[in-house]
Design a protein around this motif. Structure first.
Motif, PDB file in Angstrom:
ATOM      1  N   ASP A 257      17.425 -16.688 -51.530  1.00 56.25           N
ATOM      2  CA  ASP A 257      18.096 -15.960 -52.604  1.00 56.25           C
ATOM      3  C   ASP A 257      17.078 -15.157 -53.402  1.00 56.25           C
ATOM      4  O   ASP A 257      15.950 -15.608 -53.642  1.00 56.25           O
ATOM      5  CB  ASP A 257      18.808 -16.938 -53.549  1.00 56.25           C
ATOM      6  CG  ASP A 257      20.029 -17.566 -52.905  1.00 56.25           C
ATOM      7  OD1 ASP A 257      20.617 -16.932 -52.019  1.00 56.25           O
ATOM      8  OD2 ASP A 257      20.379 -18.704 -53.283  1.00 56.25           O
ATOM      9  N   GLY A 258      17.483 -13.972 -53.821  1.00 50.72           N
ATOM     10  CA  GLY A 258      16.604 -13.136 -54.630  1.00 50.72           C
ATOM     11  C   GLY A 258      17.376 -12.439 -55.727  1.00 50.72           C
ATOM     12  O   GLY A 258      18.614 -12.361 -55.689  1.00 50.72           O
ATOM     13  N   ILE A 259      16.661 -11.951 -56.701  1.00 52.25           N
ATOM     14  CA  ILE A 259      17.294 -11.194 -57.772  1.00 52.25           C
ATOM     15  C   ILE A 259      16.388 -10.045 -58.192  1.00 52.25           C
ATOM     16  O   ILE A 259      15.167 -10.214 -58.300  1.00 52.25           O
ATOM     17  CB  ILE A 259      17.625 -12.099 -58.979  1.00 52.25           C
ATOM     18  CG1 ILE A 259      18.471 -11.337 -60.007  1.00 52.25           C
ATOM     19  CG2 ILE A 259      16.364 -12.684 -59.596  1.00 52.25           C
ATOM     20  CD1 ILE A 259      19.161 -12.223 -61.007  1.00 52.25           C
ATOM     21  N   ALA A 260      16.981  -8.892 -58.374  1.00 54.48           N
ATOM     22  CA  ALA A 260      16.270  -7.717 -58.872  1.00 54.48           C
ATOM     23  C   ALA A 260      16.768  -7.486 -60.297  1.00 54.48           C
ATOM     24  O   ALA A 260      17.916  -7.076 -60.491  1.00 54.48           O
ATOM     25  CB  ALA A 260      16.544  -6.500 -57.994  1.00 54.48           C
ATOM     26  N   PHE A 261      15.918  -7.780 -61.263  1.00 54.87           N
ATOM     27  CA  PHE A 261      16.331  -7.711 -62.654  1.00 54.87           C
ATOM     28  C   PHE A 261      16.528  -6.262 -63.109  1.00 54.87           C
ATOM     29  O   PHE A 261      15.736  -5.381 -62.790  1.00 54.87           O
ATOM     30  CB  PHE A 261      15.305  -8.402 -63.553  1.00 54.87           C
ATOM     31  CG  PHE A 261      15.277  -9.902 -63.387  1.00 54.87           C
ATOM     32  CD1 PHE A 261      16.320 -10.679 -63.855  1.00 54.87           C
ATOM     33  CD2 PHE A 261      14.208 -10.523 -62.759  1.00 54.87           C
ATOM     34  CE1 PHE A 261      16.307 -12.056 -63.702  1.00 54.87           C
ATOM     35  CE2 PHE A 261      14.183 -11.903 -62.602  1.00 54.87           C
ATOM     36  CZ  PHE A 261      15.246 -12.671 -63.069  1.00 54.87           C
ATOM     37  N   ARG A 262      17.607  -6.040 -63.855  1.00 52.01           N
ATOM     38  CA  ARG A 262      17.933  -4.742 -64.460  1.00 52.01           C
ATOM     39  C   ARG A 262      17.878  -3.609 -63.419  1.00 52.01           C
ATOM     40  O   ARG A 262      17.420  -2.515 -63.706  1.00 52.01           O
ATOM     41  CB  ARG A 262      16.980  -4.454 -65.624  1.00 52.01           C
ATOM     42  CG  ARG A 262      17.127  -5.436 -66.779  1.00 52.01           C
ATOM     43  CD  ARG A 262      16.108  -5.192 -67.858  1.00 52.01           C
ATOM     44  NE  ARG A 262      14.760  -5.475 -67.390  1.00 52.01           N
ATOM     45  CZ  ARG A 262      14.214  -6.703 -67.364  1.00 52.01           C
ATOM     46  NH1 ARG A 262      14.897  -7.734 -67.785  1.00 52.01           N
ATOM     47  NH2 ARG A 262      12.990  -6.882 -66.939  1.00 52.01           N
ATOM     48  N   ALA A 263      18.367  -3.899 -62.225  1.00 54.33           N
ATOM     49  CA  ALA A 263      18.240  -2.938 -61.122  1.00 54.33           C
ATOM     50  C   ALA A 263      19.556  -2.290 -60.730  1.00 54.33           C
ATOM     51  O   ALA A 263      19.590  -1.476 -59.800  1.00 54.33           O
ATOM     52  CB  ALA A 263      17.633  -3.633 -59.902  1.00 54.33           C
TER      53      ALA A 263
END
Length: 308
Positions: A257-263
């Motif tokens: 799992d990954g997350i791209a903040f404010r993307a």
């Protein structure tokens, strides 16, 4: 503040830290230090609740200020591609939050950025954040020498300043001229340094713990960046309005799992959201995510490209 289980770097970085800082940003800076030194559980809980309330207030202020700052930046600089330094200002901003706004603008426009809060007397308190390779503190000190600032200083990556309202236009011009050649070269040759490559099956909690022993990370000692090559985007979606969550799957079926903040409204976000089922090369830093009592590996996605 209602946290269960051991306190980890994740808690300090994403849960406890912002709440302690909220006191200093918009209220009483002593609240955080008092909380950390108290033996009285009842008083500690009361302060923790107050800091949690202040942090919610700070989040609302920050969201409103960021919306106004981005609107001003677009009006002044367009998409930012022709700007060398982004400078935004407002009469109703809270001076304790301008540093957060500058950091968000820097991330969005990939340029050194300032946010300035003016008081009713026309004196502005500002904060700036820079990009790698550009010495912002040196530029601010030069502006002081030119008589454009009441005071100012900082280091390569961040700076603070005080400016009179009637000098803001000249300051913008000075910053633009001073930074133009250097920033243009840095942006044209922007790269993300990769420390190693790893697959989803290799991104484990044990690896996270080992990486943490090499910390703490910060300016001059950055967190390792890993490439996750040729993984299929099994799922991607917007969470929390502006973040993009993604699930990557390796050829052996392992998932990460990954997350791209404010993307959500960026090129990276569009790539992740529009690539479900496709193979991507992705890069980012590894950390952990605590949710409903479980601890899982999470990739903070910083860049990506179609795997060809």
């Amino acid at each position: 503040a209602g946290l269960a289980g051991p306190v980890t770097p994740y808690h300090f970085g994403f849960l406890i830290g912002p709440r302690i800082n909220a006191g200093g940003r918009i209220s009483d800076a002593a609240l955080g230090s008092r909380l950390l030194t108290l033996d009285d559980t009842g008083e500690a809980e009361a302060i923790a609740e107050r800091l949690d309330e202040l942090n919610r207030d700070r989040q609302v202020m920050e969201a409103n200020m960021l919306q106004e700052a981005e609107a001003e930046a677009y009006a002044e600089y367009g998409d930012g591609s022709g700007a060398s330094v982004i400078v935004t200002a407002h009469e109703k901003w809270h001076p304790g939050i301008v540093g957060l706004i500058a950091a968000r603008l820097k991330e969005k426009f990939k340029r050194p950025a300032f946010a300035i809060a003016f008081d009713p007397n026309g004196k502005g308190t500002g904060s700036g954040r820079s990009i790698n390779g550009f010495d912002m503190g040196k530029m601010v000190r030069a502006a002081v020498d030119e008589g454009l600032l009441v005071k100012g200083g900082g280091h390569a990556m961040a700076a603070g300043l005080t400016v009179e309202r009637d000098k803001l236009g000249r300051l913008r011009g000075f910053f633009s001229e001073r930074a133009e050649k250097t920033v243009a070269a840095l942006v044209a040759n922007e790269t993300l340094k990769i420390d190693g490559a790893i697959g989803a099956s290799g991104a484990t909690i044990d690896l996270i713990d080992r990486l943490e022993t090499a910390g703490p990370y910060g300016s001059g000692h950055s967190q390792p960046i890993f490439a996750i090559p040729a993984h299929r985007v099994r799922d991607s979606r917007i969470v929390g309005e502006k973040h993009v969550k993604v699930t990557l799957e390796a050829m052996d079926g392992a998932r990460l799992d990954g997350i791209a903040f404010r993307a959500a409204d960026t090129q990276l976000g569009n790539l992740l959201l529009n690539s479900r089922g496709a193979n991507l090369h992705v890069a980012g830093s590894l950390g952990d995510n605590h949710y409903q009592g479980s601890r899982r590996v999470q990739l903070r996605v910083m860049d990506g490209a179609i795997a060809r």
